[in-house]
Scaffold this active site. Structure first.
Site, PDB file in Angstrom:
ATOM      1  N   CYS A 227       0.747  -1.178   0.024  1.00 21.73           N
ATOM      2  CA  CYS A 227      -0.013   0.033  -0.020  1.00 21.73           C
ATOM      3  C   CYS A 227       0.788   1.215  -0.071  1.00 21.73           C
ATOM      4  O   CYS A 227       0.615   2.302  -0.204  1.00 21.73           O
ATOM      5  CB  CYS A 227      -1.138  -0.068   1.191  1.00 21.73           C
ATOM      6  SG  CYS A 227      -2.014  -1.653   1.369  1.00 21.73           S
TER       7      CYS A 227
ATOM      8  N   HIS B 281      -3.197   6.760   2.780  1.00 22.19           N
ATOM      9  CA  HIS B 281      -3.751   5.507   2.081  1.00 22.19           C
ATOM     10  C   HIS B 281      -5.151   5.249   2.494  1.00 22.19           C
ATOM     11  O   HIS B 281      -5.276   5.319   3.841  1.00 22.19           O
ATOM     12  CB  HIS B 281      -2.731   4.432   2.394  1.00 22.19           C
ATOM     13  CG  HIS B 281      -3.414   3.128   2.341  1.00 22.19           C
ATOM     14  ND1 HIS B 281      -3.780   2.684   1.247  1.00 22.19           N
ATOM     15  CD2 HIS B 281      -3.441   1.784   3.045  1.00 22.19           C
ATOM     16  CE1 HIS B 281      -4.291   1.525   1.047  1.00 22.19           C
ATOM     17  NE2 HIS B 281      -4.124   0.935   2.160  1.00 22.19           N
TER      18      HIS B 281
ATOM     19  N   ASN C  67     -10.494  -0.399   0.239  1.00 25.62           N
ATOM     20  CA  ASN C  67      -8.944  -0.209   0.075  1.00 25.62           C
ATOM     21  C   ASN C  67      -8.468  -0.960  -1.094  1.00 25.62           C
ATOM     22  O   ASN C  67      -8.500  -2.057  -1.370  1.00 25.62           O
ATOM     23  CB  ASN C  67      -8.501  -1.090   1.311  1.00 25.62           C
ATOM     24  CG  ASN C  67      -6.809  -1.232   1.562  1.00 25.62           C
ATOM     25  OD1 ASN C  67      -6.207  -0.840   0.661  1.00 25.62           O
ATOM     26  ND2 ASN C  67      -6.377  -1.701   2.671  1.00 25.62           N
TER      27      ASN C  67
HETATM   28  N1  ACO Z   1     -18.687  -8.394  10.133  1.00 30.27           N
HETATM   29  C1  ACO Z   1     -19.120  -8.767  11.336  1.00 30.27           C
HETATM   30  N2  ACO Z   1     -18.495  -9.075  12.405  1.00 30.27           N
HETATM   31  C2  ACO Z   1     -17.004  -9.071  11.902  1.00 30.27           C
HETATM   32  C3  ACO Z   1     -16.739  -8.868  10.678  1.00 30.27           C
HETATM   33  C4  ACO Z   1     -17.596  -8.610   9.622  1.00 30.27           C
HETATM   34  N3  ACO Z   1     -17.138  -8.383   8.612  1.00 30.27           N
HETATM   35  N4  ACO Z   1     -15.285  -9.037  10.744  1.00 30.27           N
HETATM   36  C5  ACO Z   1     -14.895  -9.383  11.959  1.00 30.27           C
HETATM   37  N5  ACO Z   1     -16.015  -9.554  12.742  1.00 30.27           N
HETATM   38  C6  ACO Z   1     -15.899  -9.669  14.301  1.00 30.27           C
HETATM   39  C7  ACO Z   1     -14.932 -10.586  14.501  1.00 30.27           C
HETATM   40  O1  ACO Z   1     -15.176 -11.975  14.557  1.00 30.27           O
HETATM   41  C8  ACO Z   1     -15.072 -10.294  16.068  1.00 30.27           C
HETATM   42  O2  ACO Z   1     -15.999 -11.324  16.891  1.00 30.27           O
HETATM   43  P1  ACO Z   1     -15.830 -11.732  18.172  1.00 30.27           P
HETATM   44  O3  ACO Z   1     -15.764 -10.533  18.953  1.00 30.27           O
HETATM   45  O4  ACO Z   1     -16.823 -12.596  18.332  1.00 30.27           O
HETATM   46  O5  ACO Z   1     -14.456 -12.424  17.848  1.00 30.27           O
HETATM   47  C9  ACO Z   1     -15.586  -8.779  16.166  1.00 30.27           C
HETATM   48  O6  ACO Z   1     -15.976  -8.669  15.141  1.00 30.27           O
HETATM   49  C10 ACO Z   1     -14.448  -7.939  16.500  1.00 30.27           C
HETATM   50  O7  ACO Z   1     -13.162  -8.092  15.752  1.00 30.27           O
HETATM   51  P2  ACO Z   1     -12.097  -7.280  15.603  1.00 30.27           P
HETATM   52  O8  ACO Z   1     -10.984  -7.899  14.596  1.00 30.27           O
HETATM   53  O9  ACO Z   1     -11.572  -7.084  16.803  1.00 30.27           O
HETATM   54  O10 ACO Z   1     -12.562  -5.940  14.883  1.00 30.27           O
HETATM   55  P3  ACO Z   1     -11.985  -4.534  14.549  1.00 30.27           P
HETATM   56  O11 ACO Z   1     -12.777  -3.509  15.212  1.00 30.27           O
HETATM   57  O12 ACO Z   1     -10.612  -4.470  14.946  1.00 30.27           O
HETATM   58  O13 ACO Z   1     -12.448  -4.367  13.199  1.00 30.27           O
HETATM   59  C11 ACO Z   1     -10.815  -4.758  11.032  1.00 30.27           C
HETATM   60  C12 ACO Z   1     -11.612  -5.427  12.022  1.00 30.27           C
HETATM   61  C13 ACO Z   1     -11.748  -3.969  10.175  1.00 30.27           C
HETATM   62  C14 ACO Z   1     -10.249  -6.032  10.215  1.00 30.27           C
HETATM   63  C15 ACO Z   1      -9.528  -4.009  11.626  1.00 30.27           C
HETATM   64  O14 ACO Z   1      -8.850  -4.576  12.656  1.00 30.27           O
HETATM   65  C16 ACO Z   1      -8.831  -3.270  10.610  1.00 30.27           C
HETATM   66  O15 ACO Z   1      -9.323  -2.439   9.894  1.00 30.27           O
HETATM   67  N6  ACO Z   1      -7.564  -3.731  10.676  1.00 30.27           N
HETATM   68  C17 ACO Z   1      -6.596  -3.055   9.694  1.00 30.27           C
HETATM   69  C18 ACO Z   1      -6.561  -4.038   8.391  1.00 30.27           C
HETATM   70  C19 ACO Z   1      -6.397  -3.302   7.027  1.00 30.27           C
HETATM   71  O16 ACO Z   1      -6.527  -1.939   7.082  1.00 30.27           O
HETATM   72  N7  ACO Z   1      -5.773  -3.968   6.303  1.00 30.27           N
HETATM   73  C20 ACO Z   1      -5.579  -3.405   4.976  1.00 30.27           C
HETATM   74  C21 ACO Z   1      -4.518  -4.205   4.476  1.00 30.27           C
HETATM   75  S1  ACO Z   1      -3.009  -3.071   4.949  1.00 30.27           S
HETATM   76  C22 ACO Z   1      -3.250  -1.514   4.898  1.00 30.27           C
HETATM   77  O17 ACO Z   1      -3.945  -1.238   3.723  1.00 30.27           O
HETATM   78  C23 ACO Z   1      -2.888  -0.826   5.881  1.00 30.27           C
END
Ligand code: ACO
Length: 332
Positions: free
Chosen positions: A115, A259, A289
């Site tokens: 990214c 980004h 993204n």
């Molecule tokens: N729908 C519903 N529930 C979901 C989903 C979904 N799509 N995805 C995860 N959950 C659930 C999980 O299973 C978890 O359930 P649990 O508590 O029963 O175990 C709960 O939601 C919370 O999960 P978390 O992982 O804590 O959720 P968080 O608030 O951290 O959000 C996310 C997850 C959006 C992936 C976040 O961590 C994030 O944005 N991380 C960065 C990832 C990123 O940007 N990657 C892109 C590539 S790299 C880059 O571009 C920088």
């Protein structure tokens, strides 16, 4: 680092596939909802390739950028393509685009810093322009087909990504230029997609090294929380570094183009920098993204919507797999 020779963006362009997929489409086959995706990421819809190759999307964006710059393909001396989703392992996507543009005077190669790719490409272009008196124009084009490596059964990652391309033509201009690039390879397994690891006909695998990543499949895998933590540190750090190198403060940036990974990442980073959201370009609600394509798509939107004007000080900041981070600061 402030170069005597800065850069000027002569023209920008973008392409996103016409096929759009909203959050409800994911709720139809996954345990998720529009409300969850919006509130955790800010994403509402994304564009997905309906067969367009990466090079094709990049080409459309590049053609727009050349047109906006008012130059022909023959005037390009260098094409830098950034992608994590090329159509070929070799040749470089940049070579395919070079052929299609008839850019017969250009050297062409690809860069993969995930990214951070576009920011890295702009910085490389700036350095080539600063050191080669015969080089007039560089095309930096970023094209991503993330849907090819997305695991659509993984609800925590598949809802994040989209496809598309963005491009810009750069030329020399005396003025402000500050850059900061950094990688932290200890985060390799936080975010990865495997490449082809077939053994040759002659190999017995006796010297195989234990896999540090899941050997099954070639989908993008991420530790969401680790990447989130990294991103919210990396974005303010990279911006602060380019400001420190230029002897400037955040108040002197007219537009920050980060980004487009997740609105919560951008808001948290903005708070750390004490930077107002009104001066941050955000379009991830429409595109999700798109990895290295996200910054040039947002840049083109900012230019074409009149949000970025000549003379404005703009900072581009990227962060992603590697883990990598980078920022550049210059006058538009
Ligand atoms: N729908 C519903 N529930 C979901 C989903 C979904 N799509 N995805 C995860 N959950 C659930 C999980 O299973 C978890 O359930 P649990 O508590 O029963 O175990 C709960 O939601 C919370 O999960 P978390 O992982 O804590 O959720 P968080 O608030 O951290 O959000 C996310 C997850 C959006 C992936 C976040 O961590 C994030 O944005 N991380 C960065 C990832 C990123 O940007 N990657 C892109 C590539 S790299 C880059 O571009 C920088």
């Amino acid at each position: 680092m402030v170069f005597l020779t800065g850069i000027r963006i002569a023209g920008t362009g973008r392409y996103v596939p016409p096929l759009t997929v909203d959050n409800n489409a994911f709720a139809a086959f996954l345990d998720t909802s529009d409300e969850w995706i919006r509130s955790r990421t800010g994403i509402v819809t994304r564009h997905i390739s309906d067969g367009e190759p990466s090079w094709y999307m990049g080409l459309q964006a590049a053609r727009q950028a050349l047109e906006a710059a008012g130059i022909s393909g023959q005037q390009l001396g260098l094409i830098i393509d950034t992608t994590v989703t090329p159509d070929y392992v070799t040749p470089a996507t940049a070579c395919v685009i070079q052929r299609e543009l008839g850019a017969v005077n250009a050297m062409a190669f690809d860069v993969n810093s995930a990214c951070t790719g576009f920011v890295c490409g702009v910085d490389m272009a700036a350095r080539y322009l600063a050191t080669d008196p015969e080089l007039s124009y560089v095309l930096v084009v970023s094209n991503e087909n993330l849907s090819r490596i997305t695991d659509f059964s993984d609800r925590s990652s598949c809802i994040l990504f989209g496809d598309g391309a963005g491009a810009c033509v750069l030329e020399k201009k005396q003025g402000l230029y500050s850059a900061y690039m950094m990688a932290d390879g200890t985060g390799v397994t936080s975010l990865y997609a495997n490449a082809n690891r077939r053994l040759s006909l002659f190999s017995k695998g006796e010297h195989a090294v234990p896999e540090e990543t899941d050997p099954q499949g070639d989908f993008l895998r991420q530790e969401g929380r680790a990447v989130y933590r990294f991103a919210t540190e990396a974005m303010p750090r990279a911006v602060q570094q380019v400001l420190d190198k230029a002897g400037m403060t955040a108040a002197e940036i007219d537009l920050l183009i980060p980004h487009q990974a997740n609105l919560r990442i951008i808001e948290t980073a903005a708070k750390k920098l004490q930077f107002p959201m009104e001066r941050i370009m955000v379009d991830l609600d429409k595109y999700g993204n798109t990895s290295s394509a996200s910054i040039p798509i947002a840049l083109d939107e900012a230019v074409r919507s009149g949000r970025l004007n000549r003379g404005d000080r703009v900072c581009l900041v990227g962060f992603g797999a590697g883990l990598t981070m980078g920022a550049v600061l210059f006058e538009y």
